[in-house]
Design a protein around this motif. Sequence first.
Motif, PDB file in Angstrom:
ATOM      1  N   HIS A 158       0.778  -1.260   0.079  1.00 16.57           N
ATOM      2  CA  HIS A 158       0.046  -0.023  -0.019  1.00 16.57           C
ATOM      3  C   HIS A 158       0.848   1.216  -0.067  1.00 16.57           C
ATOM      4  O   HIS A 158       0.749   2.350   0.788  1.00 16.57           O
ATOM      5  CB  HIS A 158      -0.940  -0.014   1.147  1.00 16.57           C
ATOM      6  N   ASP A 187      -6.341  -1.253  -3.322  1.00 15.42           N
ATOM      7  CA  ASP A 187      -7.420  -0.988  -4.319  1.00 15.42           C
ATOM      8  C   ASP A 187      -7.810   0.342  -4.188  1.00 15.42           C
ATOM      9  O   ASP A 187      -8.066   1.013  -2.962  1.00 15.42           O
ATOM     10  CB  ASP A 187      -8.537  -2.090  -4.140  1.00 15.42           C
ATOM     11  N   ASP A 188      -8.097   0.955  -5.231  1.00 16.18           N
ATOM     12  CA  ASP A 188      -8.803   2.535  -5.209  1.00 16.18           C
ATOM     13  C   ASP A 188      -8.171   3.374  -4.113  1.00 16.18           C
ATOM     14  O   ASP A 188      -8.592   3.950  -3.075  1.00 16.18           O
ATOM     15  CB  ASP A 188     -10.269   2.240  -4.920  1.00 16.18           C
ATOM     16  N   ASP A 189      -6.643   3.453  -4.302  1.00 13.89           N
ATOM     17  CA  ASP A 189      -5.794   4.269  -3.493  1.00 13.89           C
ATOM     18  C   ASP A 189      -5.592   5.675  -3.844  1.00 13.89           C
ATOM     19  O   ASP A 189      -4.850   5.769  -4.937  1.00 13.89           O
ATOM     20  CB  ASP A 189      -4.538   3.532  -3.315  1.00 13.89           C
ATOM     21  N   VAL A 215      -2.538  -5.563  -7.291  1.00 16.36           N
ATOM     22  CA  VAL A 215      -3.660  -4.533  -6.827  1.00 16.36           C
ATOM     23  C   VAL A 215      -4.448  -5.586  -6.161  1.00 16.36           C
ATOM     24  O   VAL A 215      -4.881  -6.736  -6.693  1.00 16.36           O
ATOM     25  CB  VAL A 215      -4.333  -3.843  -7.851  1.00 16.36           C
ATOM     26  N   TYR A 216      -4.617  -5.452  -4.855  1.00 16.84           N
ATOM     27  CA  TYR A 216      -5.527  -6.159  -3.780  1.00 16.84           C
ATOM     28  C   TYR A 216      -6.802  -5.579  -3.926  1.00 16.84           C
ATOM     29  O   TYR A 216      -6.950  -4.438  -3.352  1.00 16.84           O
ATOM     30  CB  TYR A 216      -4.873  -6.225  -2.451  1.00 16.84           C
ATOM     31  N   PRO A 217      -7.810  -6.148  -4.645  1.00 22.74           N
ATOM     32  CA  PRO A 217      -9.058  -6.096  -4.652  1.00 22.74           C
ATOM     33  C   PRO A 217      -9.665  -5.728  -3.355  1.00 22.74           C
ATOM     34  O   PRO A 217      -9.512  -6.452  -2.554  1.00 22.74           O
ATOM     35  CB  PRO A 217      -9.771  -6.887  -5.376  1.00 22.74           C
TER      36      PRO A 217
END
Length: 251
Positions: A158, A187-189, A215-217
């Motif tokens: 992250h 995800d969505d960072d 990417v970790y959903p």
Amino acid sequence: MTSVQGTVVDIPTEDGVADAYLTHPAEGGPHPAVLLYMDAFGLRPRLEAMADRLAAAGYTVVVPNVFYRARRAPVLDLPEFIDAAARPAVFEALGPIMAQLTPEAAMRDAGAYLRWLESCPAAADGPVAVTGYCMGAGLSLRTAGTYPDRVAAAAGFHGGRLATEAPDSPHLVAGQVTAELYFGHADDDPSLPPEQIERLEKALTEAGVRHRCEVYPGAGHGFTQSDTDAYDRAGDERHWEALLDLLNRTF
């Protein structure tokens, strides 16, 4: 489970003395070394527990307080659980402290950490691995590019601002990296939007760096930190699997 031995140590740097947490298996050794870079919330029980988990897997781990220029850890009086209500005050206090840690200062410090590990009796001879979280992911990448002869593997989880358009963006060290790299993106960072993920992937690929970026959903920024409201258990366990796989391949 392997018992571990942890202690606070002091690491001399060009700019002072960095306090750090050192942990390793209680018996045997020396063991392959891992430099673990903290997130912005700093050296605290959660990071010590993460270092202990790595030590139990057979590694000697050091976690420096990269904000040592401000004060010894804990740098801030953090709540036991960092939630959305606590974040504004925490980051207001962290702002000037983080600003002190320029890329140049951070890499001077990295050299000191690596030299210290070379002389640490609990650390095996040879190259080390590096892992980092949030801001530490960028430090991990920079260290791999700045000290390629000392870093055999590097990971980041992250991470934010890894591939910006700034002239000192971390991804610009790709051409100097010889280590194998792994990045587990949130995800969505907002701190690592899709265009930065693509820019990082492109830079590593073009430089011929052995790497994997995933990417970790559903896992948000900070997903490994169980003392925050960003924690995601599935993402955290996936991170441990990926990190230990990387270390096992390297050592």
